[in-house]
Design an enzyme around this catalytic site. Structure first.
Site, PDB file in Angstrom:
ATOM      1  N   GLU A  83       0.822  -1.201   0.000  1.00  0.00           N
ATOM      2  CA  GLU A  83       0.000   0.000   0.000  1.00  0.00           C
ATOM      3  C   GLU A  83       0.859   1.254   0.000  1.00  0.00           C
ATOM      4  OE1 GLU A  83      -4.033  -0.778   2.387  1.00  0.00           O
ATOM      5  OE2 GLU A  83      -2.255  -1.569   3.387  1.00  0.00           O
ATOM      6  N   CYS A  96       3.231   8.441   1.357  1.00  0.00           N
ATOM      7  CA  CYS A  96       3.662   7.483   2.368  1.00  0.00           C
ATOM      8  C   CYS A  96       3.872   6.146   1.650  1.00  0.00           C
ATOM      9  CB  CYS A  96       2.606   7.364   3.470  1.00  0.00           C
ATOM     10  SG  CYS A  96       3.041   6.183   4.767  1.00  0.00           S
ATOM     11  N   CYS A 103       5.131  -6.587   7.584  1.00  0.00           N
ATOM     12  CA  CYS A 103       6.052  -5.986   8.557  1.00  0.00           C
ATOM     13  C   CYS A 103       6.397  -7.008   9.634  1.00  0.00           C
ATOM     14  CB  CYS A 103       5.423  -4.747   9.197  1.00  0.00           C
ATOM     15  SG  CYS A 103       6.563  -3.861  10.296  1.00  0.00           S
ATOM     16  N   CYS A 107       4.388  -4.219  16.342  1.00  0.00           N
ATOM     17  CA  CYS A 107       3.912  -3.201  17.284  1.00  0.00           C
ATOM     18  C   CYS A 107       2.436  -3.468  17.589  1.00  0.00           C
ATOM     19  CB  CYS A 107       4.081  -1.804  16.693  1.00  0.00           C
ATOM     20  SG  CYS A 107       5.809  -1.343  16.427  1.00  0.00           S
ATOM     21  N   CYS A 110      -0.590  -1.367  15.873  1.00  0.00           N
ATOM     22  CA  CYS A 110      -0.494  -1.153  14.430  1.00  0.00           C
ATOM     23  C   CYS A 110      -1.140  -2.306  13.672  1.00  0.00           C
ATOM     24  CB  CYS A 110       0.974  -1.011  14.024  1.00  0.00           C
ATOM     25  SG  CYS A 110       1.225  -0.750  12.253  1.00  0.00           S
ATOM     26  N   GLY A 154       6.181  -2.093   6.662  1.00  0.00           N
ATOM     27  CA  GLY A 154       7.561  -2.538   6.787  1.00  0.00           C
ATOM     28  C   GLY A 154       8.409  -1.690   7.716  1.00  0.00           C
ATOM     29  N   SER A 209      10.352   5.916  16.055  1.00  0.00           N
ATOM     30  CA  SER A 209       9.090   5.636  16.741  1.00  0.00           C
ATOM     31  C   SER A 209       9.380   5.387  18.212  1.00  0.00           C
ATOM     32  CB  SER A 209       8.410   4.409  16.110  1.00  0.00           C
ATOM     33  OG  SER A 209       7.964   4.711  14.819  1.00  0.00           O
ATOM     34  N   LEU A 210       9.053   6.350  19.061  1.00  0.00           N
ATOM     35  CA  LEU A 210       9.350   6.249  20.492  1.00  0.00           C
ATOM     36  C   LEU A 210       8.203   5.546  21.218  1.00  0.00           C
ATOM     37  CD1 LEU A 210      11.296   6.987  22.788  1.00  0.00           C
ATOM     38  CD2 LEU A 210      10.120   9.196  22.952  1.00  0.00           C
ATOM     39  N   CYS A 327      -1.837   6.578   9.653  1.00  0.00           N
ATOM     40  CA  CYS A 327      -0.663   5.926  10.232  1.00  0.00           C
ATOM     41  C   CYS A 327      -1.082   4.736  11.079  1.00  0.00           C
ATOM     42  CB  CYS A 327       0.095   6.943  11.088  1.00  0.00           C
ATOM     43  SG  CYS A 327       1.585   6.301  11.845  1.00  0.00           S
TER      44      CYS A 327
END
Length: 334
Positions: A83, A96, A103, A107, A110, A154, A209-210, A327
């Site tokens: 995508e 994006c 991936c 997470c 996500c 990813g 990404s924190l 996102c």
């Protein structure tokens, strides 16, 4: 395909200037078919088209959001799909793009993580997403109005060689011609690969990404970080060779009642105190099978107020929620 690869593929009899014309037409001119390249003689175009294909991804489906965002399901030559999202805002467009099919990072907030990893994308497939979506929307790279973020499907740093090659092609003044200032890579924090990328002369900007203010919470939300500890990540960020115009970006997905308290915000301030950085806050974009909720706007605002006393802090506006293009929502849904 790079200029030297074009010459090798088309044979030693092809003059160097013809290879350059072909390279320019494919990247700067966004040619879809070899027969369209009017700078080449008609006989050569026909010969090339009979022997070679451009090989860009194919638009399998296009989804239109009420806010103007477009989500693309792109089919690759092996039948797999990825995508890509186009987000217009005023006179600026952001694409994006994906770096892997699926991936591996897992997470917990996500939807893309639910896919697992199928394979890496080639550099051509990464660049191909940009060319296909630009052509479909009439977008040009000139004028500083196009941004590219590697924040789709990813973990880009786990496909670093192809990501860097794609960056070189996209930023080559003789090719696509986009400034590296307009290309950003987002990572969960693969420390050795951050260090490797920092040694490259041509590279995207770095976004981390924190998503948590403590080691324990980060490991719970992002299992891959059990291997890459927060203190080591921050040390790698401190050592990262920023260019004079560059800041690190830290992304923080706010999850209601999990990582969105004022105490979390104060801990984030302490974590980033010695870094040349900015923070992007993202209120969770919800989706099926995601066991978290979106915090209220006033909670997001309170978190932002605390962080921006010490570090530039912005709230990222969600785009394409109605078509699962925001996102963390990319899951190749039909």
């Amino acid at each position: 395909m790079e200029l030297t690869e074009i010459r090798e593929a088309l044979g030693p009899d092809l003059p160097a200037f013809r290879a350059r014309q072909l390279y320019d037409a494919l990247y700067r001119g966004q040619a879809e078919e070899l027969v369209q390249i009017s700078t080449l003689p008609a006989a050569l175009r026909a010969e090339l088209a009979g022997q070679h294909r451009v090989g860009q991804p194919e638009i399998a489906r296009r989804y239109e959001s009420a806010d103007g965002t477009r989500r693309y399901l792109l089919r690759l030559e092996d039948g797999r799909t990825v995508e890509t999202v186009r987000m217009p805002e005023g006179e600026r467009d952001t694409l994006c793009i994906s770096s892997q099919v699926g991936c591996p990072v897992d997470c917990k907030f996500c939807m893309t993580a639910l896919l697992g990893l199928e394979r890496n994308l080639t550099a051509g497939e990464i660049v191909g997403q940009v060319l296909v979506v630009c052509r479909d929307n009439g977008l040009r790279q000139e004028g500083g109005r196009l941004n590219i973020v590697m924040m789709g499907q990813g973990e880009p740093l786990l496909n670093l060689a192809n990501v860097l090659k794609a960056t070189r092609l996209l930023s080559d003044p003789a090719g696509f011609g986009l400034s590296p200032r307009r290309i950003t890579l987002s990572t969960a924090g693969i420390i050795p690969k951050i260090e490797e990328m920092g040694r490259e002369a041509v590279r995207p900007k770095l976004a981390i990404s924190l998503n948590a203010s403590t080691e324990e919470m980060r490991q719970e939300l992002m299992p891959i970080t059990r291997k890459y500890h927060l203190k080591d990540l921050l040390a790698a960020c401190k050592a990262y060779p920023l260019r004079p115009w560059e800041k690190l970006t830290f992304e923080y997905v706010l999850l209601k009642g999990v990582n969105d308290s004022d105490a979390d915000a104060r801990r984030v301030v302490r974590l980033l105190a010695n870094l040349n950085a900015k923070v992007n806050l993202i209120a969770l974009n919800p989706g099926p099978e995601i066991p978290f909720d979106t915090p209220a706007p006033e909670r997001v605002a309170s978190f932002q107020r605390i962080v921006r006393r010490a570090t530039p802090c912005f709230v990222r506006k969600p785009r394409g929620l109605d078509i699962f293009a925001a996102c963390g929502q990319l899951k190749r849904s039909g």
